[in-house]
Design a protein around this motif. Structure first.
Motif, PDB file in Angstrom:
ATOM      1  N   MET A   1       0.742  -1.580   0.391  1.00  0.00           N
ATOM      2  CA  MET A   1      -0.089  -0.123  -0.075  1.00  0.00           C
ATOM      3  C   MET A   1       0.647   1.378   0.069  1.00  0.00           C
ATOM      4  N   PHE A   2       0.626   1.941  -0.662  1.00  0.00           N
ATOM      5  CA  PHE A   2       1.401   3.649  -0.746  1.00  0.00           C
ATOM      6  C   PHE A   2       0.941   4.246   0.173  1.00  0.00           C
ATOM      7  N   GLU A   3       1.992   4.581   0.763  1.00  0.00           N
ATOM      8  CA  GLU A   3       2.104   5.272   2.265  1.00  0.00           C
ATOM      9  C   GLU A   3       2.809   7.005   1.847  1.00  0.00           C
ATOM     10  N   ILE A   4       2.145   7.497   1.962  1.00  0.00           N
ATOM     11  CA  ILE A   4       2.564   9.271   2.001  1.00  0.00           C
ATOM     12  C   ILE A   4       4.028   9.515   3.419  1.00  0.00           C
ATOM     13  N   ASP A   5       4.861  10.357   2.267  1.00  0.00           N
ATOM     14  CA  ASP A   5       6.011   9.625   3.300  1.00  0.00           C
ATOM     15  C   ASP A   5       6.502  11.357   3.779  1.00  0.00           C
ATOM     16  N   LYS A   6       5.731  11.345   5.129  1.00  0.00           N
ATOM     17  CA  LYS A   6       5.562  13.206   5.298  1.00  0.00           C
ATOM     18  C   LYS A   6       7.143  13.997   5.494  1.00  0.00           C
ATOM     19  N   GLU A   7       7.970  13.506   5.550  1.00  0.00           N
ATOM     20  CA  GLU A   7       8.745  14.439   5.613  1.00  0.00           C
ATOM     21  C   GLU A   7       9.324  14.690   3.663  1.00  0.00           C
ATOM     22  N   ARG A   8       9.053  13.911   3.043  1.00  0.00           N
ATOM     23  CA  ARG A   8       9.036  14.267   1.566  1.00  0.00           C
ATOM     24  C   ARG A   8       7.779  14.990   1.244  1.00  0.00           C
ATOM     25  N   PHE A   9       6.638  15.109   1.529  1.00  0.00           N
ATOM     26  CA  PHE A   9       5.226  16.090   1.492  1.00  0.00           C
ATOM     27  C   PHE A   9       5.928  17.090   2.138  1.00  0.00           C
ATOM     28  N   GLY A  10       6.424  17.104   3.242  1.00  0.00           N
ATOM     29  CA  GLY A  10       7.016  18.568   3.712  1.00  0.00           C
ATOM     30  C   GLY A  10       8.190  18.989   3.139  1.00  0.00           C
ATOM     31  N   ALA A  11       8.555  18.225   2.696  1.00  0.00           N
ATOM     32  CA  ALA A  11       9.657  19.344   1.646  1.00  0.00           C
ATOM     33  C   ALA A  11       9.365  19.691   0.650  1.00  0.00           C
ATOM     34  N   PHE A  12       8.614  18.814  -0.224  1.00  0.00           N
ATOM     35  CA  PHE A  12       7.055  19.669  -1.670  1.00  0.00           C
ATOM     36  C   PHE A  12       7.066  20.888  -1.162  1.00  0.00           C
ATOM     37  N   LEU A  13       6.161  20.879  -0.353  1.00  0.00           N
ATOM     38  CA  LEU A  13       5.183  21.927   0.458  1.00  0.00           C
ATOM     39  C   LEU A  13       5.911  23.329   0.393  1.00  0.00           C
ATOM     40  N   LEU A  14       6.475  22.988   1.195  1.00  0.00           N
ATOM     41  CA  LEU A  14       7.912  24.419   1.014  1.00  0.00           C
ATOM     42  C   LEU A  14       8.288  24.687   0.320  1.00  0.00           C
ATOM     43  N   GLU A  15       8.704  23.839  -0.695  1.00  0.00           N
ATOM     44  CA  GLU A  15       9.411  24.707  -2.510  1.00  0.00           C
ATOM     45  C   GLU A  15       8.032  24.930  -2.693  1.00  0.00           C
ATOM     46  N   LEU A  16       6.673  25.065  -3.023  1.00  0.00           N
ATOM     47  CA  LEU A  16       5.964  25.033  -3.403  1.00  0.00           C
ATOM     48  C   LEU A  16       5.888  26.317  -2.620  1.00  0.00           C
ATOM     49  N   ARG A  17       5.726  26.341  -1.863  1.00  0.00           N
ATOM     50  CA  ARG A  17       5.386  28.079  -0.732  1.00  0.00           C
ATOM     51  C   ARG A  17       5.638  28.988  -1.218  1.00  0.00           C
ATOM     52  N   LYS A  18       7.051  28.497  -1.034  1.00  0.00           N
ATOM     53  CA  LYS A  18       8.380  29.260  -1.625  1.00  0.00           C
ATOM     54  C   LYS A  18       8.065  30.040  -3.078  1.00  0.00           C
ATOM     55  N   GLU A  19       7.856  29.363  -3.860  1.00  0.00           N
ATOM     56  CA  GLU A  19       7.664  29.566  -5.254  1.00  0.00           C
ATOM     57  C   GLU A  19       6.665  30.320  -5.103  1.00  0.00           C
ATOM     58  N   LYS A  20       5.614  30.602  -4.747  1.00  0.00           N
ATOM     59  CA  LYS A  20       4.406  30.885  -4.775  1.00  0.00           C
ATOM     60  C   LYS A  20       4.768  32.626  -3.780  1.00  0.00           C
ATOM     61  N   GLY A  21       5.961  32.503  -3.284  1.00  0.00           N
ATOM     62  CA  GLY A  21       5.982  33.488  -1.956  1.00  0.00           C
ATOM     63  C   GLY A  21       4.967  33.628  -1.064  1.00  0.00           C
ATOM     64  N   TYR A  22       4.485  32.867  -0.638  1.00  0.00           N
ATOM     65  CA  TYR A  22       3.486  32.871   1.097  1.00  0.00           C
ATOM     66  C   TYR A  22       4.501  32.519   2.002  1.00  0.00           C
ATOM     67  N   THR A  23       4.280  33.447   3.024  1.00  0.00           N
ATOM     68  CA  THR A  23       4.801  32.814   4.606  1.00  0.00           C
ATOM     69  C   THR A  23       3.917  31.263   4.867  1.00  0.00           C
ATOM     70  N   GLN A  24       4.783  31.040   6.407  1.00  0.00           N
ATOM     71  CA  GLN A  24       3.973  29.523   6.354  1.00  0.00           C
ATOM     72  C   GLN A  24       2.407  30.693   7.434  1.00  0.00           C
ATOM     73  N   LYS A  25       2.293  32.567   7.686  1.00  0.00           N
ATOM     74  CA  LYS A  25       0.762  32.918   7.993  1.00  0.00           C
ATOM     75  C   LYS A  25       0.210  32.850   6.471  1.00  0.00           C
ATOM     76  N   GLN A  26       0.693  33.600   5.934  1.00  0.00           N
ATOM     77  CA  GLN A  26      -0.240  33.785   5.023  1.00  0.00           C
ATOM     78  C   GLN A  26      -0.488  32.407   4.412  1.00  0.00           C
ATOM     79  N   LEU A  27       0.012  31.601   4.023  1.00  0.00           N
ATOM     80  CA  LEU A  27      -0.824  30.512   3.743  1.00  0.00           C
ATOM     81  C   LEU A  27      -1.585  29.358   4.312  1.00  0.00           C
ATOM     82  N   ALA A  28      -1.306  30.307   5.966  1.00  0.00           N
ATOM     83  CA  ALA A  28      -2.391  29.492   7.264  1.00  0.00           C
ATOM     84  C   ALA A  28      -3.576  30.183   6.784  1.00  0.00           C
ATOM     85  N   GLU A  29      -3.430  31.592   6.483  1.00  0.00           N
ATOM     86  CA  GLU A  29      -4.517  32.084   6.867  1.00  0.00           C
ATOM     87  C   GLU A  29      -5.702  31.462   5.283  1.00  0.00           C
ATOM     88  N   LYS A  30      -5.080  31.653   4.588  1.00  0.00           N
ATOM     89  CA  LYS A  30      -6.112  31.275   3.520  1.00  0.00           C
ATOM     90  C   LYS A  30      -6.262  29.690   3.453  1.00  0.00           C
TER      91      LYS A  30
END
Length: 255
Positions: A1-30
């Motif tokens: 069964m496919f299991e989501i790799d939390k660390e890989r997911f987190g790194a990808f999320l961080l990369e996407l967030r920075k690409e969009k220019g969002y801070t953690q707070k801005q993404l959280a507010e959305k």
């Protein structure tokens, strides 16, 4: 069964967030979550609720599939049946994990409620044995304790953690769930301030349950029986007001 790799997911999320220019707070507010939640996702400590995957993918400009697999998928590439089955299994696993986390939080809150109730009962019993019980522990006192226990139980154990979407689209100053209703003029509830309102409600209700007996006893001893008999109604009113002020502050500050 496919299991989501939390660390890989987190790194990808961080990369996407920075690409969009969002801070953690801005993404959280959305997403109407706390920036601490986003921080945990990016550090691989937890995963977002399954209901947030769609909005999160839309905000970051990827598909839910790309988000779950933590990689970009070219338009030319098609997924095999096995990959689709694995992805669905991973989503189901994520949902099960969320439910388990919610059950753990619920158990902790139940333990907190029981401990606070037991502490208040023991405190009241002990203070009554020291004298002054009839004057201090009056009908008003037990009414306040009962009210705070009732609402404390609701905030801790039964209140929904998210509001319907129409609360975010309209200015609504009340919330009702079964027999419970919160109506505060000038305050508009939404999914941004609701978690803070719940937290404030939990703290203030159970705090009054635990500390009100000692507070009343000390006032009685310091100021005397005559003063207490004359002004205890005002003390009770002040305690009741204290239950609303933190809710209003939490709601307005995060509105």
């Amino acid at each position: 069964m496919f299991e989501i790799d939390k660390e890989r997911f987190g790194a990808f999320l961080l990369e996407l967030r920075k690409e969009k220019g969002y801070t953690q707070k801005q993404l959280a507010e959305k997403l109407f979550v706390s920036d601490k939640a986003v921080s945990k996702w990016e550090r691989g400590l937890s995963l977002p609720d399954i209901t947030l995957l769609g909005p999160l993918a839309d905000i970051l400009g990827v598909t839910v599939t790309e988000l779950l697999q933590a990689r970009r998928i070219s338009e030319e590439k098609t997924m095999t049946k096995l990959e689709v089955d694995d992805l669905v299994s991973g989503s189901i696993h994520l949902s099960v994990e969320e439910q388990e986390e919610k059950r753990v939080r619920q158990r902790k809150r139940m333990i907190c409620f029981l401990l606070c109730t037991a502490a208040a009962a023991l405190e009241t019993w002990g203070l009554m044995r020291t004298g002054g019980g009839k004057e201090i522990f009056s009908t008003e006192f037990f009414t306040i304790e009962g009210m705070c226990l009732l609402f404390g139980a609701w905030f801790l154990l039964f209140a929904r953690e998210t509001l319907p979407s129409f609360y975010d689209e309209n200015k609504i100053n009340y919330y009702s769930q079964g027999p419970f209703r919160i109506h505060i003029a000038g305050v508009h509830f939404n999914n941004k301030n609701w978690p803070h309102v719940l937290r404030a409600g939990r703290i203030v209700m159970m705090g009054i349950v635990v500390f009100n007996p000692l507070f009343s006893f000390l006032l009685f001893k310091i100021l005397g029986a005559a003063w207490w008999g004359r002004y205890r109604g005002y003390v009770s009113l002040a305690v009741v007001l204290c239950t609303f002020i933190p809710l209003v502050v939490a709601a307005k500050k995060n509105e």
